[in-house]
Design an enzyme around this catalytic site. Structure first.
Site, PDB file in Angstrom:
ATOM      1  N   VAL A 153       0.880  -1.221  -0.037  1.00 17.20           N
ATOM      2  CA  VAL A 153      -0.122   0.088   0.076  1.00 17.20           C
ATOM      3  C   VAL A 153       1.219   1.242  -0.268  1.00 17.20           C
ATOM      4  O   VAL A 153       0.655   2.110  -0.708  1.00 17.20           O
ATOM      5  CB  VAL A 153      -0.968  -0.064   1.284  1.00 17.20           C
ATOM      6  N   CYS A 154       1.812   1.151   0.843  1.00 17.51           N
ATOM      7  CA  CYS A 154       2.849   2.177   0.858  1.00 17.51           C
ATOM      8  C   CYS A 154       3.391   2.530  -0.586  1.00 17.51           C
ATOM      9  O   CYS A 154       3.639   3.662  -1.031  1.00 17.51           O
ATOM     10  CB  CYS A 154       4.074   2.148   1.762  1.00 17.51           C
ATOM     11  N   THR A 155       3.999   1.721  -1.406  1.00 16.45           N
ATOM     12  CA  THR A 155       4.207   1.851  -2.611  1.00 16.45           C
ATOM     13  C   THR A 155       3.168   2.414  -3.615  1.00 16.45           C
ATOM     14  O   THR A 155       3.737   3.091  -4.305  1.00 16.45           O
ATOM     15  CB  THR A 155       4.779   0.431  -3.439  1.00 16.45           C
TER      16      THR A 155
END
Length: 159
Positions: free
Chosen positions: A46-48
């Site tokens: 999700v961070c990517t």
């Protein structure tokens, strides 16, 4: 807790900008707003997605003069590799001593049940005077911000 209308807490941390420099929020404030996008960890799904979405929409922020910074507790070396692998064209703040996440009160004390403190996924827009004009924080690391809302907040802070 930092809220809209408050002065943004000042902090200094390493800056992963392809090299390793120093970042102090108060020194980055100029005529235009700063967008601080806190994320739990580099190289996670999700961070990517989140950082790549900011990358893909960077032109909208640049059009209003806003500067975007990703902020995580990852080391500057990990963040530089994360930048390189994802072709991120904005800098990442390495808050490994957790000064920023504590000051903004966005600490997830037990990320994914591993007992490791990271940033809650959150976004703050800080105007040229250092005032927080937009705040979004979630306790669910799988949720991304409303990017259109963040872009609109940055545009309003630039007026």
């Amino acid at each position: 807790m930092v809220d809209v209308g408050d002065d943004a807490p000042d902090f200094t941390a390493p800056l992963a900008d392809g090299d390793v420099d120093s970042f102090t929020l108060s020194e980055e404030l100029g005529d235009e707003p700063v967008v601080l996008a806190f994320y739990p960890g580099a190289f996670t799904g999700v961070c990517t997605d989140e950082m790549c979405t900011f990358r893909d929409n960077l032109g909208a922020f640049e059009d209003v003069g806003a500067t975007v910074y990703g902020v995580s507790v990852d080391t500057p070396f990990a963040n530089n590799e994360f930048r390189d692998q994802n072709d991120l064209s904005f800098d990442l703040v390495s808050d490994s001593d957790k000064e920023a996440i504590e000051a903004f009160d966005v600490v997830d004390e037990d990320f994914a049940g591993f007992g490791y403190a990271v940033a809650k996924r959150s976004v703050f827009v800080v105007d040229a005077d250092g005032e927080v004009t937009y705040k979004w924080v979630t306790d669910d690391p799988g949720v991304e911000p409303d990017y259109d809302e963040v872009e609109e907040a940055a545009a309003e802070a630039a007026e």
